[in-house]
Write a protein that holds these residues in place. Structure first.
Motif, mmCIF file in Angstrom:
data_model
loop_
_atom_site.group_PDB
_atom_site.id
_atom_site.type_symbol
_atom_site.label_atom_id
_atom_site.label_comp_id
_atom_site.label_asym_id
_atom_site.label_seq_id
_atom_site.Cartn_x
_atom_site.Cartn_y
_atom_site.Cartn_z
ATOM 1 N N ASP A 114 -15.021 -52.185 -6.839
ATOM 2 C CA ASP A 114 -13.583 -52.112 -6.576
ATOM 3 C C ASP A 114 -13.307 -51.508 -5.204
ATOM 4 O O ASP A 114 -12.412 -51.970 -4.473
ATOM 5 C CB ASP A 114 -12.891 -51.283 -7.656
ATOM 6 N N ARG A 115 -14.067 -50.483 -4.871
ATOM 7 C CA ARG A 115 -13.858 -49.795 -3.588
ATOM 8 C C ARG A 115 -14.136 -50.745 -2.426
ATOM 9 O O ARG A 115 -13.353 -50.837 -1.478
ATOM 10 C CB ARG A 115 -14.789 -48.578 -3.525
ATOM 11 N N PHE A 116 -15.237 -51.478 -2.485
ATOM 12 C CA PHE A 116 -15.579 -52.356 -1.370
ATOM 13 C C PHE A 116 -14.654 -53.575 -1.299
ATOM 14 O O PHE A 116 -14.350 -54.060 -0.205
ATOM 15 C CB PHE A 116 -17.038 -52.793 -1.476
ATOM 16 N N GLU A 117 -14.208 -54.052 -2.434
ATOM 17 C CA GLU A 117 -13.266 -55.166 -2.397
ATOM 18 C C GLU A 117 -11.974 -54.746 -1.690
ATOM 19 O O GLU A 117 -11.464 -55.461 -0.809
ATOM 20 C CB GLU A 117 -12.950 -55.655 -3.810
ATOM 21 N N ALA A 118 -11.440 -53.588 -2.048
ATOM 22 C CA ALA A 118 -10.216 -53.102 -1.413
ATOM 23 C C ALA A 118 -10.438 -52.851 0.077
ATOM 24 O O ALA A 118 -9.579 -53.177 0.914
ATOM 25 C CB ALA A 118 -9.744 -51.824 -2.110
ATOM 26 N N THR A 119 -11.602 -52.284 0.408
ATOM 27 C CA THR A 119 -11.899 -51.982 1.812
ATOM 28 C C THR A 119 -11.973 -53.247 2.643
ATOM 29 O O THR A 119 -11.442 -53.314 3.774
ATOM 30 C CB THR A 119 -13.221 -51.199 1.903
ATOM 31 N N LEU A 120 -12.627 -54.271 2.129
ATOM 32 C CA LEU A 120 -12.759 -55.516 2.885
ATOM 33 C C LEU A 120 -11.414 -56.223 3.037
ATOM 34 O O LEU A 120 -11.155 -56.868 4.066
ATOM 35 C CB LEU A 120 -13.778 -56.436 2.218
ATOM 36 N N ARG A 121 -10.564 -56.122 2.052
ATOM 37 C CA ARG A 121 -9.227 -56.716 2.189
ATOM 38 C C ARG A 121 -8.425 -55.978 3.261
ATOM 39 O O ARG A 121 -7.726 -56.613 4.071
ATOM 40 C CB ARG A 121 -8.504 -56.705 0.843
ATOM 41 N N ASP A 122 -8.511 -54.660 3.289
ATOM 42 C CA ASP A 122 -7.821 -53.890 4.331
ATOM 43 C C ASP A 122 -8.394 -54.214 5.709
ATOM 44 O O ASP A 122 -7.653 -54.337 6.690
ATOM 45 C CB ASP A 122 -7.955 -52.394 4.056
ATOM 46 N N PHE A 123 -9.713 -54.363 5.764
ATOM 47 C CA PHE A 123 -10.378 -54.691 7.019
ATOM 48 C C PHE A 123 -9.857 -56.010 7.581
ATOM 49 O O PHE A 123 -9.617 -56.142 8.790
ATOM 50 C CB PHE A 123 -11.888 -54.781 6.778
ATOM 51 N N ALA A 124 -9.673 -56.998 6.727
ATOM 52 C CA ALA A 124 -9.215 -58.305 7.190
ATOM 53 C C ALA A 124 -7.857 -58.210 7.862
ATOM 54 O O ALA A 124 -7.595 -58.908 8.850
ATOM 55 C CB ALA A 124 -9.169 -59.278 6.009
ATOM 56 N N THR A 125 -7.001 -57.333 7.363
ATOM 57 C CA THR A 125 -5.672 -57.171 7.953
ATOM 58 C C THR A 125 -5.760 -56.607 9.360
ATOM 59 O O THR A 125 -5.096 -57.087 10.290
ATOM 60 C CB THR A 125 -4.814 -56.251 7.068
ATOM 61 N N VAL A 126 -6.600 -55.573 9.547
ATOM 62 C CA VAL A 126 -6.769 -54.978 10.875
ATOM 63 C C VAL A 126 -7.396 -55.985 11.825
ATOM 64 O O VAL A 126 -6.958 -56.155 12.972
ATOM 65 C CB VAL A 126 -7.636 -53.708 10.795
ATOM 66 N N ARG A 127 -8.413 -56.682 11.359
ATOM 67 C CA ARG A 127 -9.121 -57.627 12.226
ATOM 68 C C ARG A 127 -8.198 -58.744 12.709
ATOM 69 O O ARG A 127 -8.301 -59.177 13.858
ATOM 70 C CB ARG A 127 -10.318 -58.208 11.486
ATOM 71 N N ALA A 128 -7.317 -59.206 11.858
ATOM 72 C CA ALA A 128 -6.433 -60.303 12.233
ATOM 73 C C ALA A 128 -5.577 -59.954 13.446
ATOM 74 O O ALA A 128 -5.221 -60.832 14.240
ATOM 75 C CB ALA A 128 -5.547 -60.680 11.047
ATOM 76 N N ALA A 129 -5.267 -58.670 13.600
ATOM 77 C CA ALA A 129 -4.406 -58.244 14.704
ATOM 78 C C ALA A 129 -5.181 -57.884 15.971
ATOM 79 O O ALA A 129 -4.593 -57.761 17.045
ATOM 80 C CB ALA A 129 -3.565 -57.045 14.264
ATOM 81 N N ARG A 130 -6.531 -57.739 15.866
ATOM 82 C CA ARG A 130 -7.310 -57.263 17.022
ATOM 83 C C ARG A 130 -8.647 -58.002 17.089
ATOM 84 O O ARG A 130 -9.704 -57.412 17.186
ATOM 85 C CB ARG A 130 -7.521 -55.746 16.912
ATOM 86 N N ARG A 131 -8.603 -59.300 17.050
ATOM 87 C CA ARG A 131 -9.803 -60.118 16.916
ATOM 88 C C ARG A 131 -10.794 -59.919 18.069
ATOM 89 O O ARG A 131 -12.009 -60.076 17.878
ATOM 90 C CB ARG A 131 -9.422 -61.598 16.825
ATOM 91 N N ASP A 132 -10.306 -59.586 19.244
ATOM 92 C CA ASP A 132 -11.189 -59.471 20.406
ATOM 93 C C ASP A 132 -12.083 -58.239 20.351
ATOM 94 O O ASP A 132 -12.986 -58.088 21.177
ATOM 95 C CB ASP A 132 -10.366 -59.424 21.697
ATOM 96 N N ARG A 133 -11.884 -57.375 19.363
ATOM 97 C CA ARG A 133 -12.646 -56.126 19.291
ATOM 98 C C ARG A 133 -13.780 -56.204 18.272
ATOM 99 O O ARG A 133 -14.361 -55.172 17.931
ATOM 100 C CB ARG A 133 -11.708 -54.966 18.920
ATOM 101 N N PHE A 134 -14.123 -57.404 17.792
ATOM 102 C CA PHE A 134 -15.102 -57.528 16.711
ATOM 103 C C PHE A 134 -16.261 -58.442 17.089
ATOM 104 O O PHE A 134 -16.093 -59.445 17.774
ATOM 105 C CB PHE A 134 -14.431 -58.059 15.433
ATOM 106 N N VAL A 135 -17.450 -58.061 16.622
ATOM 107 C CA VAL A 135 -18.668 -58.845 16.780
ATOM 108 C C VAL A 135 -19.289 -58.999 15.396
ATOM 109 O O VAL A 135 -19.371 -58.018 14.647
ATOM 110 C CB VAL A 135 -19.675 -58.151 17.727
ATOM 111 N N ASP A 136 -19.737 -60.195 15.052
ATOM 112 C CA ASP A 136 -20.305 -60.455 13.731
ATOM 113 C C ASP A 136 -21.812 -60.656 13.809
ATOM 114 O O ASP A 136 -22.305 -61.363 14.693
ATOM 115 C CB ASP A 136 -19.666 -61.702 13.120
ATOM 116 N N VAL A 137 -22.532 -60.041 12.857
ATOM 117 C CA VAL A 137 -23.984 -60.213 12.746
ATOM 118 C C VAL A 137 -24.301 -60.487 11.283
ATOM 119 O O VAL A 137 -24.016 -59.639 10.424
ATOM 120 C CB VAL A 137 -24.751 -58.968 13.226
ATOM 121 N N ARG A 138 -24.889 -61.617 11.000
ATOM 122 C CA ARG A 138 -25.201 -61.988 9.623
ATOM 123 C C ARG A 138 -26.598 -61.497 9.239
ATOM 124 O O ARG A 138 -27.521 -61.542 10.034
ATOM 125 C CB ARG A 138 -25.060 -63.499 9.433
#
Length: 384
Positions: free
Chosen positions: A288-312
């Motif tokens: 539950d904690r990680f699901e909520a955290t990832l949903r909150d993260f998506a909101t922040v990322r949508a507004a500041r996309r240039d500040r993120f790097v993805d590594v799979r």
């Protein structure tokens, strides 16, 4: 089974810290709010064993002593507050997503620096101690040895290197607003509070701790910081505001693997402090904690996309050096031959280290892979 339902007192902890340090100035006492929430949750929820209670009392007192010593050090050497802190990257994927390997690789770069394990445990010089920090290093070695004695299975989950790069969240612990606490204890009340708390003061203090480390080590001059902790995922917007110009490096792995893996780690760590450890309760809490955290993260990322790097995760395992090079390029520090040599040297040493088998299964924690895949589809469909 022996447990204690109470026993920690904020006022007693503050008094004990003042007595131990021989100091009384804590500075801004904003930290007493998270401390009181934590202590209330420990007393009401954690089912501390007698040993767990004593270990917790010592740990919380030591963190408070460090707060006193920080203010004294800043008062004696005001130039510390002028020390430059330039953060290039903040790694903050879910736990168990390859973030530790990436962190230690990047920390090997001559262009970057990171917090070392012994520094996060003992960030302030002891009286009369020279720049080589022999007393603190000795204590850190002993602390690591004792920790592994109490949790012998932990080394299979996370390689402990007392003088190697380690998560800077251990510095944040001194603000008492940290994911460390609901990882080591069953304190869901505290965890709920943390999810909604303004962590700006804690990150302001993290900058101060990095200034203290930079001031002590002139070899860090000109090198930018790489920070790392899953905790930073709980305050992504605050991280970006605090460390201007940094990029969030998000490591991605299916939560169907990451969540039960972390639940297994939490079960191991919390057994030091309580004889009443419920793996099903732990698994569902972190789902539950990680699901909520990832949903909150998506909101922040949508507004500041240039500040993120993805590594799979799969790409990280396939060619870790290539991913480290790519991250360096993304943060504006073009990788070169010295970086390649440093990465190769670290990977060579890493292969020599003992890595035990980490066995876990979702049903052990009241979870199912199928349900986790459904719960986190909003995340995996975008990033994996």
């Amino acid at each position: 089974m022996t447990s204690v339902s109470a026993g920690l007192s904020v006022d007693a902890l503050l008094d004990a810290a003042r007595a131990k340090a021989g100091m009384s100035e804590f500075g801004d006492e904003w930290f007493t709010e998270p401390l009181r929430v934590l202590v209330a949750s420990l007393n009401a929820e954690a089912a501390l064993s007698p040993l767990g209670l004593e270990l917790s009392r010592r740990r919380l007192t030591a963190l408070l002593v460090d707060r006193l010593r920080l203010r004294a050090l800043q008062g004696e050497y005001p130039e510390i507050r002028d020390a430059e802190v330039s953060v290039a990257a903040v790694i903050c994927g879910l736990p168990r997503t390859g973030s530790t390997l990436l962190h230690r690789l990047l920390a090997a770069s001559p262009k970057l620096t990171s917090t070392l394990s012994w520094e996060t445990s003992f960030p302030i010089p002891f009286p009369g101690e020279g720049p080589d920090a022999p007393v603190r290093k000795h204590r850190a070695r002993e602390q690591a040895r004792l920790f592994l004695e109490l949790s012998p299975d932990f080394a299979d989950l996370h390689t402990v290197v007392w003088d190697g790069p380690e998560e800077d969240v251990i510095l944040v612990d001194r603000s008492f607003a940290s994911m460390s606490f609901d990882s080591f204890y069953w304190v869901p009340g505290y965890g709920d509070w943390l999810r909604t708390a303004d962590q700006t003061p804690a990150y302001r203090e993290l900058r101060e701790w990095l200034q203290v480390l930079r001031w002590q080590d002139r070899a860090r001059a000109g090198r930018r910081w790489v920070l790392k902790s899953p905790h930073h995922l709980t305050a992504v917007g605050t991280v970006l505001d605090t460390f201007d110009g940094c990029k969030i490096v998000m490591t991605h792995r299916s939560p169907a693997s990451a969540v039960p893996s972390y639940a297994s780690m939490v079960r191991t760590m919390s057994a030091q402090y309580s004889e009443s450890v419920d793996p099903v309760r732990i698994g569902r809490y972190w789902r539950d904690r990680f699901e909520a955290t990832l949903r909150d993260f998506a909101t922040v990322r949508a507004a500041r996309r240039d500040r993120f790097v993805d590594v799979r995760y799969a790409e990280m395992l396939a060619d870790p050096a290539a991913q480290a090079r790519r991250v360096l390029d993304e943060v504006g520090l073009a990788a070169d031959a010295p970086d390649d040599a440093a990465f190769a040297a670290y990977l060579g040493e890493n292969r020599k280290e003992s890595h035990g088998a980490h066995s876990y299964a979702a049903p052990d924690f009241g979870l199912s892979v199928e349900q986790l895949e459904r719960d986190f589809a909003f995340y995996t469909e975008v990033y994996l």
